[in-house]
Design a protein around this motif. Structure first.
Motif, PDB file in Angstrom:
ATOM      1  N   ILE A 126      -9.711  65.846 -55.820  1.00  0.00           N
ATOM      2  CA  ILE A 126     -10.212  66.085 -54.473  1.00  0.00           C
ATOM      3  C   ILE A 126      -9.645  65.078 -53.483  1.00  0.00           C
ATOM      4  N   HIS A 127      -9.639  63.812 -53.856  1.00  0.00           N
ATOM      5  CA  HIS A 127      -9.285  62.759 -52.907  1.00  0.00           C
ATOM      6  C   HIS A 127      -7.820  62.336 -52.968  1.00  0.00           C
ATOM      7  N   GLY A 128      -7.160  62.581 -54.081  1.00  0.00           N
ATOM      8  CA  GLY A 128      -5.771  62.166 -54.171  1.00  0.00           C
ATOM      9  C   GLY A 128      -4.797  63.314 -54.304  1.00  0.00           C
ATOM     10  N   GLY A 129      -5.338  64.532 -54.453  1.00  0.00           N
ATOM     11  CA  GLY A 129      -4.472  65.692 -54.610  1.00  0.00           C
ATOM     12  C   GLY A 129      -3.799  65.772 -55.957  1.00  0.00           C
ATOM     13  N   ASN A 130      -4.227  64.943 -56.899  1.00  0.00           N
ATOM     14  CA  ASN A 130      -3.627  64.931 -58.235  1.00  0.00           C
ATOM     15  C   ASN A 130      -4.452  65.819 -59.158  1.00  0.00           C
ATOM     16  N   ILE A 131      -3.947  67.017 -59.427  1.00  0.00           N
ATOM     17  CA  ILE A 131      -4.716  67.960 -60.246  1.00  0.00           C
ATOM     18  C   ILE A 131      -4.275  67.985 -61.706  1.00  0.00           C
ATOM     19  N   SER A 132      -3.242  67.218 -62.051  1.00  0.00           N
ATOM     20  CA  SER A 132      -2.726  67.264 -63.425  1.00  0.00           C
ATOM     21  C   SER A 132      -3.761  66.741 -64.419  1.00  0.00           C
ATOM     22  N   GLY A 133      -4.440  65.649 -64.061  1.00  0.00           N
ATOM     23  CA  GLY A 133      -5.460  65.107 -64.958  1.00  0.00           C
ATOM     24  C   GLY A 133      -6.607  66.059 -65.151  1.00  0.00           C
ATOM     25  N   LEU A 134      -7.021  66.705 -64.067  1.00  0.00           N
ATOM     26  CA  LEU A 134      -8.104  67.676 -64.152  1.00  0.00           C
ATOM     27  C   LEU A 134      -7.670  68.900 -64.947  1.00  0.00           C
ATOM     28  N   SER A 135      -6.450  69.339 -64.737  1.00  0.00           N
ATOM     29  CA  SER A 135      -5.944  70.522 -65.429  1.00  0.00           C
ATOM     30  C   SER A 135      -6.018  70.370 -66.941  1.00  0.00           C
ATOM     31  N   SER A 136      -5.740  69.178 -67.424  1.00  0.00           N
ATOM     32  CA  SER A 136      -5.740  68.955 -68.876  1.00  0.00           C
ATOM     33  C   SER A 136      -7.139  68.998 -69.476  1.00  0.00           C
ATOM     34  N   PHE A 168      -8.109  76.864 -55.974  1.00  0.00           N
ATOM     35  CA  PHE A 168      -9.225  76.756 -55.042  1.00  0.00           C
ATOM     36  C   PHE A 168      -9.564  75.288 -54.767  1.00  0.00           C
ATOM     37  N   ILE A 169      -9.558  74.485 -55.825  1.00  0.00           N
ATOM     38  CA  ILE A 169      -9.862  73.062 -55.661  1.00  0.00           C
ATOM     39  C   ILE A 169      -8.799  72.388 -54.794  1.00  0.00           C
ATOM     40  N   ALA A 170      -7.539  72.658 -55.084  1.00  0.00           N
ATOM     41  CA  ALA A 170      -6.445  72.007 -54.357  1.00  0.00           C
ATOM     42  C   ALA A 170      -6.332  72.489 -52.916  1.00  0.00           C
ATOM     43  N   ASP A 171      -6.525  73.784 -52.706  1.00  0.00           N
ATOM     44  CA  ASP A 171      -6.306  74.361 -51.380  1.00  0.00           C
ATOM     45  C   ASP A 171      -7.526  74.287 -50.470  1.00  0.00           C
ATOM     46  N   ARG A 172      -8.719  74.315 -51.057  1.00  0.00           N
ATOM     47  CA  ARG A 172      -9.939  74.380 -50.237  1.00  0.00           C
ATOM     48  C   ARG A 172     -10.805  73.127 -50.340  1.00  0.00           C
ATOM     49  N   LEU A 173     -11.169  72.747 -51.562  1.00  0.00           N
ATOM     50  CA  LEU A 173     -12.143  71.667 -51.717  1.00  0.00           C
ATOM     51  C   LEU A 173     -11.598  70.315 -51.271  1.00  0.00           C
ATOM     52  N   THR A 174     -10.290  70.100 -51.429  1.00  0.00           N
ATOM     53  CA  THR A 174      -9.722  68.834 -50.973  1.00  0.00           C
ATOM     54  C   THR A 174      -9.933  68.656 -49.465  1.00  0.00           C
ATOM     55  N   GLU A 175      -9.952  69.766 -48.742  1.00  0.00           N
ATOM     56  CA  GLU A 175     -10.173  69.723 -47.295  1.00  0.00           C
ATOM     57  C   GLU A 175     -11.663  69.646 -46.975  1.00  0.00           C
ATOM     58  N   TYR A 176     -12.462  70.489 -47.644  1.00  0.00           N
ATOM     59  CA  TYR A 176     -13.881  70.589 -47.317  1.00  0.00           C
ATOM     60  C   TYR A 176     -14.674  69.348 -47.736  1.00  0.00           C
ATOM     61  N   TRP A 177     -14.297  68.728 -48.859  1.00  0.00           N
ATOM     62  CA  TRP A 177     -15.134  67.685 -49.440  1.00  0.00           C
ATOM     63  C   TRP A 177     -14.650  66.265 -49.201  1.00  0.00           C
ATOM     64  N   ALA A 178     -13.515  66.100 -48.559  1.00  0.00           N
ATOM     65  CA  ALA A 178     -12.911  64.769 -48.438  1.00  0.00           C
ATOM     66  C   ALA A 178     -13.816  63.762 -47.739  1.00  0.00           C
ATOM     67  N   HIS A 179     -14.641  64.207 -46.790  1.00  0.00           N
ATOM     68  CA  HIS A 179     -15.426  63.269 -45.985  1.00  0.00           C
ATOM     69  C   HIS A 179     -16.812  62.974 -46.566  1.00  0.00           C
ATOM     70  N   TYR A 180     -17.169  63.644 -47.656  1.00  0.00           N
ATOM     71  CA  TYR A 180     -18.501  63.406 -48.223  1.00  0.00           C
ATOM     72  C   TYR A 180     -18.545  62.133 -49.064  1.00  0.00           C
ATOM     73  N   VAL A 181     -19.739  61.544 -49.116  1.00  0.00           N
ATOM     74  CA  VAL A 181     -19.994  60.443 -50.039  1.00  0.00           C
ATOM     75  C   VAL A 181     -20.283  61.033 -51.413  1.00  0.00           C
ATOM     76  N   VAL A 224     -17.650  80.330 -51.646  1.00  0.00           N
ATOM     77  CA  VAL A 224     -17.035  81.477 -52.310  1.00  0.00           C
ATOM     78  C   VAL A 224     -18.142  82.352 -52.889  1.00  0.00           C
ATOM     79  N   LEU A 225     -18.072  83.656 -52.665  1.00  0.00           N
ATOM     80  CA  LEU A 225     -19.155  84.548 -53.067  1.00  0.00           C
ATOM     81  C   LEU A 225     -19.048  85.000 -54.515  1.00  0.00           C
ATOM     82  N   GLY A 226     -17.844  85.230 -54.983  1.00  0.00           N
ATOM     83  CA  GLY A 226     -17.668  85.692 -56.355  1.00  0.00           C
ATOM     84  C   GLY A 226     -17.397  84.526 -57.292  1.00  0.00           C
ATOM     85  N   VAL A 227     -17.409  84.823 -58.579  1.00  0.00           N
ATOM     86  CA  VAL A 227     -17.086  83.812 -59.578  1.00  0.00           C
ATOM     87  C   VAL A 227     -15.572  83.754 -59.732  1.00  0.00           C
TER      88      VAL A 227
END
Length: 297
Positions: A185-195, A227-240, A214-217
């Motif tokens: 989310i904060h660094g844009g590095n999805i390789s660690g999460l992907s594994s 979805f995480i890389a394209d949307r959540l990195t933008e939406y969640w960056a400012h949250y604690v 998002v309405l569907g699963v």
């Protein structure tokens, strides 16, 4: 039975009743209502004629929960988007095997498994398998023959795949996942999460029609990571971000500028290999109001 002693008996039973009610209803708010209704009924009862207060309270609470569950199912027909159980704070009991087993029945994945059951199957299974009631007491609580209670539990065990749904993933693995999720989310590095994700991982978000989500699963690693890389990195960056014990596992609470401004909770489901097969995001504000309350057991 004196008033003070009567209240003491009930308060000693309250944590167990709340845990039972939450597992049946999937809502802390509804569970607390059920427990309070049970308390009112307890106060009005002829307590001198009650041989086992614990059994009486369990029966009264279970029956009230079954009534509330019918109403909840009617409301859920009109629910907007995916429905998830209300997230709750749970205690961490790393060294207590019995408590770990109890906590495993609070996971979001397990509570969703319970949704496959009829109300009485759910109650019978929880009473016997999770809270250790003998079949005779289960039958009395549900007002049926013991043989019928046994059949309910047997059907429930077949329907929910107990071993997979209550698998215990080591805390180290869970913390590794939280770190990788934060990095994505904060660094844009999805390789660690992907594994750490299974190939058929699902992402489910519950906004209840009150906030955008998002309405569907979303299904499949590529789709979820996108979805995480394209949307959540933008939406969640400012949250604690706060790491918390949510529904029996390590999860995340996203907050705004204040402690009480909870924007979302995130919890995870794992397969037998320790890979994430479910990401559960609750954003419905009505379901986040009790997240800071005392832990459910």
């Amino acid at each position: 039975m004196g008033g003070a002693n009567s209240t003491k008996i009930f308060e000693e039973a309250r944590p167990r009743l709340l845990g039972l009610a939450y597992r049946i209803l999937g809502s802390r708010a509804d569970a607390e209502d059920a427990v309070q209704d049970t308390f009112m009924k307890w106060q009005d009862a002829d307590q001198s004629a009650i041989e086992s207060p614990a059994a009486w309270l369990t029966t009264a609470c279970t029956r009230r929960c079954l009534d509330l569950l019918k109403a909840a199912h009617r409301k859920r027909v009109d629910y907007v988007g995916a429905w998830l159980p209300e997230p709750i704070h749970t205690a961490s009991d790393d060294n207590a095997e019995e408590k770990l087993a109890l906590t495993s029945s609070l996971t979001t994945a397990f509570l969703l498994m319970l949704e496959r059951l009829t109300p009485k199957e759910r109650a019978a299974y929880l009473l016997h398998e999770i809270f250790g009631q003998p079949y005779e007491e289960v039958a009395e609580t549900l007002d049926m023959q013991e043989a019928a209670a046994r059949k309910l539990v047997s059907r429930a065990k077949t329907n929910i795949g107990v071993e997979k749904s209550r698998h215990q993933t080591p805390r180290e693995r869970q913390d590794e996942l939280l770190s990788a999720f934060h990095a994505a989310i904060h660094g844009g590095n999805i390789s660690g999460l992907s594994s750490l994700l299974s190939a058929d991982v699902r992402l489910t978000a519950d906004g209840g029609g009150k906030v955008a989500t998002v309405l569907g699963v979303l299904s499949g690693k590529e789709t979820v990571l996108g979805f995480i890389a394209d949307r959540l990195t933008e939406y969640w960056a400012h949250y604690v971000w706060d790491v918390a014990e949510i529904n029996g596992g390590r999860g995340i609470v996203l907050r705004g500028e204040t402690e009480n401004d909870i924007a979302a909770s995130v919890s995870f489901g794992y397969d037998g290999d320790g890979n994430v097969n479910d990401i559960f995001i609750v954003r419905n504000p009505d379901k986040l109001t009790h997240l800071g309350d005392a832990a459910v057991h």
